[in-house]
Design a protein around this motif. Structure first.
Motif, PDB file in Angstrom:
ATOM      1  N   LYS A  52       0.829  -1.207   0.000  1.00 36.85           N
ATOM      2  CA  LYS A  52       0.000   0.000   0.000  1.00 36.85           C
ATOM      3  C   LYS A  52       0.858   1.248   0.000  1.00 36.85           C
ATOM      4  CE  LYS A  52      -1.898   1.458   3.777  1.00 36.85           C
ATOM      5  NZ  LYS A  52      -2.745   1.631   4.983  1.00 36.85           N
ATOM      6  N   ILE A  79      -6.431   1.484  -4.868  1.00 37.61           N
ATOM      7  CA  ILE A  79      -7.798   1.318  -4.361  1.00 37.61           C
ATOM      8  C   ILE A  79      -8.319  -0.078  -4.652  1.00 37.61           C
ATOM      9  CG2 ILE A  79     -10.176   2.136  -4.689  1.00 37.61           C
ATOM     10  CD1 ILE A  79      -8.924   4.952  -5.137  1.00 37.61           C
ATOM     11  N   TYR A  82      -6.405  -2.437  -2.117  1.00 36.64           N
ATOM     12  CA  TYR A  82      -6.586  -2.159  -0.682  1.00 36.64           C
ATOM     13  C   TYR A  82      -7.874  -1.352  -0.467  1.00 36.64           C
ATOM     14  CZ  TYR A  82      -1.678  -3.518  -0.653  1.00 36.64           C
ATOM     15  OH  TYR A  82      -0.481  -4.208  -0.817  1.00 36.64           O
ATOM     16  N   PRO A  83      -9.022  -1.884  -0.895  1.00 37.14           N
ATOM     17  CA  PRO A  83     -10.272  -1.101  -0.881  1.00 37.14           C
ATOM     18  C   PRO A  83     -10.729  -0.681   0.503  1.00 37.14           C
ATOM     19  CG  PRO A  83     -10.708  -3.432  -1.302  1.00 37.14           C
ATOM     20  CD  PRO A  83      -9.227  -3.266  -1.388  1.00 37.14           C
ATOM     21  N   ASN A  84     -10.389  -1.446   1.532  1.00 36.39           N
ATOM     22  CA  ASN A  84     -10.862  -1.131   2.880  1.00 36.39           C
ATOM     23  C   ASN A  84      -9.821  -0.405   3.723  1.00 36.39           C
ATOM     24  OD1 ASN A  84     -13.358  -2.469   2.391  1.00 36.39           O
ATOM     25  ND2 ASN A  84     -12.351  -4.444   2.779  1.00 36.39           N
ATOM     26  N   GLU A  85      -8.656  -0.205   3.168  1.00 40.00           N
ATOM     27  CA  GLU A  85      -7.573   0.395   3.940  1.00 40.00           C
ATOM     28  C   GLU A  85      -7.191   1.787   3.455  1.00 40.00           C
ATOM     29  OE1 GLU A  85      -4.241  -2.306   4.527  1.00 40.00           O
ATOM     30  OE2 GLU A  85      -5.513  -3.971   3.896  1.00 40.00           O
ATOM     31  N   SER A  87      -7.246   5.618   2.743  1.00 36.94           N
ATOM     32  CA  SER A  87      -7.860   6.788   3.391  1.00 36.94           C
ATOM     33  C   SER A  87      -8.692   7.574   2.385  1.00 36.94           C
ATOM     34  CB  SER A  87      -6.785   7.696   3.987  1.00 36.94           C
ATOM     35  OG  SER A  87      -6.045   8.327   2.954  1.00 36.94           O
ATOM     36  N   THR A 113     -18.081   8.630  -3.611  1.00 37.19           N
ATOM     37  CA  THR A 113     -17.582   7.726  -2.569  1.00 37.19           C
ATOM     38  C   THR A 113     -16.801   8.502  -1.520  1.00 37.19           C
ATOM     39  OG1 THR A 113     -17.427   5.958  -4.207  1.00 37.19           O
ATOM     40  CG2 THR A 113     -16.232   5.637  -2.142  1.00 37.19           C
ATOM     41  N   LYS A 117     -17.671   9.012   2.506  1.00 36.37           N
ATOM     42  CA  LYS A 117     -16.721   8.577   3.526  1.00 36.37           C
ATOM     43  C   LYS A 117     -16.266   9.733   4.411  1.00 36.37           C
ATOM     44  CE  LYS A 117     -12.801   5.436   4.024  1.00 36.37           C
ATOM     45  NZ  LYS A 117     -11.884   4.514   3.310  1.00 36.37           N
TER      46      LYS A 117
END
Length: 641
Positions: A52, A79, A82-85, A87, A113, A117
């Motif tokens: 990442k 993205i 690492y979709p959930n990590e 920022s 999106t 967020k």
């Protein structure tokens, strides 16, 4: 622009980056040597490191140099893997890089999106506003014609500023007379300033001579401003005073310096007494100065404590003798969580570039009109002034609607280019409708705009606060008539001539109540004829009906003071007429007081008999009954409001 703009004001994101396994690349990145850092990070990826941190830094290295194709590629990979990590900031940068390659549909998806967020981020709020969409910006009526200047090179040319009828600008060409090193950020020579001659049409600039060799060092000097008398220059420079200084993170911040003009024996201007401004710091950057037209305020960009976003626009009062007030942030109307940069102040508006407001990609130029000393909500100036790349460094002569702007759009000669522009003049007429007696605002009035030929151009209804505006139907330097009507008020018209430069022309229109008339500058309450029985002064029923209108108006306007004048025609004895009219004036006064109007609000009640005839029907002159009737009148003159 390979982030020339960011070089100069440091004006970068001061984020805390996680280190990678590639220490060489990290060292280059931390020094902002993004060209070489990107090569080194790609080497790591080719050798199997898809962490990442590597993907973030590689995307940033291209993003900070406006290489949006490469930036979007690596942010997209980041993205995806690492979709959930990731920022929210990287969602925003991905959306920005997609806008930079004109993939607007995908950019909107990721901006949505990002907004979901990070809903409290002003950039997200701007995107979420239902009355501002990307389509609105794309549909802004084009009002600029741009021309690429002759002075542009394959490197960076930007930062134009007017000086004695010429143009001072920053460039990387011809800097080898000081130093041949290249700056690691963008692999270009360091910046210095040159003077260009503006053509008569103001559409082109040709090289004239080097500018300000006394203030030139081996590092960057750019982004300047002058005092109104052009005897003081403010310029941006690396934190350098014989030695390059870095902060605790190893970053060389930027500072604003000033210098004073003196004329040498050859009549040439030299810059002396070079000093840094007292609100500079080794720990943050200040740059991009611009001075108000009255010379009392200095606006600039900084990432100092109190900054809302990455870089904000601040202002100080110029007190003289290198003394300034404490810096004041312009606040959330102007500054966002993104970057606000390159301010330029005129007596009509503040112009600046931002990536924190919704735009076409990269930095866009925005305009905040000055309305009664307050900055309006910034408006995107649209294409073709703005593009999907960085557009910045806007300056304009408000009187001629001509100026200069910088861009790194693909159609340029190289990196950052300077463009001349001619701005079509955009005028608006606005104001409010008010009661001319009480000064209260009037809602629901019909406001009609007509051209010089009397043809209706547009129509509005005044709002609850009495305001109206004509924003889309008005030409510059043109005569108009505003007609206003409202039930229970007299109609009124106002002639307006719009200015010959873009802006707003204010037109305030007062309406008199329907019972009020203006005669030769005198305000009178107009009611029907007050009839009296022959040789009497008693108030008859029909007279009371008319006098009650006076009572009603004075009740509605409790500050109005009047005087009563009673007149007769010339028939009958002069003295008799004088005494009769005086009795009738006082009877009229007594009746009005009896209906609740206080006595002090009637200044006087006097009969003038036949001494103030309004026609030629004096003693012995034959006249008709209608002509005599004109002289038999009671007048209610307003003396105070």
């Amino acid at each position: 622009m390979k982030r020339t703009i960011t070089i100069l004001a440091l004006l970068v994101f001061q984020m805390i980056y996680s280190q990678t396994k590639n220490k060489t690349a990290d060292a280059l990145f931390d020094k902002m040597y993004y060209v070489e850092a990107a090569k080194s990070y790609e080497f790591s990826i080719n050798n199997g490191d898809n962490s990442k941190e590597i993907l973030q830094r590689l995307g940033d290295a291209y993003y900070f140099n406006t290489k949006m194709t490469s930036a979007s590629k690596w942010y997209g990979k980041l993205i995806a893997e690492y979709p959930n990590e990731v920022s929210a900031e990287y969602l925003f940068r991905y959306a920005q890089s997609l806008q930079g390659i004109q993939n607007y549909e995908l950019a909107k998806k990721w901006m949505k999106t990002f907004a979901e967020k990070k809903a409290n981020d002003k950039r997200a709020q701007n995107f979420s506003l239902k009355n501002i969409t990307l389509e609105d910006i794309e549909n802004i009526k084009p009002s600029f014609i741009l021309e690429n200047l002759e002075i542009n090179s394959t490197y960076s040319d930007f930062g134009p500023m007017y000086y004695k009828g010429d143009l001072v600008y920053s460039t990387t060409i011809d800097s080898s007379y000081v130093k041949t090193d290249k700056y690691g950020w963008n692999d270009q020579p360091y910046l210095n300033m040159q003077l260009g001659k503006i053509s008569e049409t103001q559409s082109n600039v040709t090289f004239k001579e080097r500018f300000g060799k006394e203030i030139t060092t081996q590092y960057h000097e750019a982004c300047i401003a002058f005092s109104p008398d052009e005897k003081t220059i403010y310029f941006t420079r690396n934190n350098y005073n014989g030695k390059l200084k870095r902060d605790s993170k190893g970053i060389n911040n930027l500072k604003i310096y000033s210098a004073t003009a003196v004329e040498n024996q050859n009549g040439k201007t030299q810059w002396t007494d070079i000093k840094e401004l007292p609100f500079n710091s080794d720990n943050y950057s200040v740059g991009h100065p611009t001075v108000s037209k009255d010379g009392k305020k200095l606006y600039f960009v900084s990432d100092m404590p109190g900054t809302i976003g990455s870089t904000d626009i601040f202002v100080v009062d110029i007190l003289g003798n290198n003394q300034f007030s404490e810096p004041k942030n312009l606040g959330e109307k102007i500054n966002t969580t993104g970057r606000e940069m390159f301010p330029y102040i005129t007596d009509q508006a503040l112009y600046f570039s931002s990536d924190g407001f919704l735009g076409l990609g990269g930095l866009d130029v925005f305009e905040s009109r000055i309305n009664e000393g307050v900055f309006d909500i910034p408006a995107n100036l649209g294409a073709p002034l703005n593009s999907n790349r960085d557009d910045f460094g806007y300056i304009v002569n408000e009187a001629t609607n001509k100026g200069f702007v910088c861009s790194n759009r693909k159609t340029g000669k190289g990196d950052d280019d300077i463009y001349s522009f001619e701005r079509s003049c955009n005028q608006a007429i606005n104001g409010y409708v008010f009661d001319a007696i009480s000064n209260n605002r009037i809602a629901g009035a019909m406001v009609t705009l007509k051209n010089a030929n009397g043809i209706k151009v547009a129509e509005r209804v005044s709002q609850l606060d009495g305001k109206y505006d004509f924003n889309n139907n008005v030409d510059c330097n043109t005569s108009y008539t505003i007609e206003v009507s409202k039930e229970n008020y007299n109609n009124n018209t106002k002639a307006v001539v719009t200015a010959n430069s873009s802006g707003k022309t204010e037109a305030l229109v007062g309406l008199d109540p329907a019972l009020i008339a203006r005669e030769n500058g005198i305000l009178k309450i107009k009611i029907g004829i007050i009839f009296f029985d022959l040789d009497k002064s008693d108030i008859r029923y029909d007279a009371a009906i008319e006098l009650n209108k006076v009572v009603l108006l004075m009740t509605q306007y409790p500050t109005v003071v009047i005087k009563i004048e009673s007149h007769t025609d010339s028939r009958a004895n002069d003295q008799y007429n004088l005494e009769l009219s005086d009795r009738r004036a006082k009877a009229t006064r007594d009746y009005i007081i009896s209906q609740g109007v206080t006595a002090e609000r009637i200044e006087s009640a006097i009969g003038y008999g036949e001494t103030q005839l309004i026609n030629d029907c004096s003693n012995g002159v034959p006249c008709t009954d209608a002509q005599h009737q004109m002289n038999r009148r009671s007048e209610f003159i307003i003396t105070k409001m």
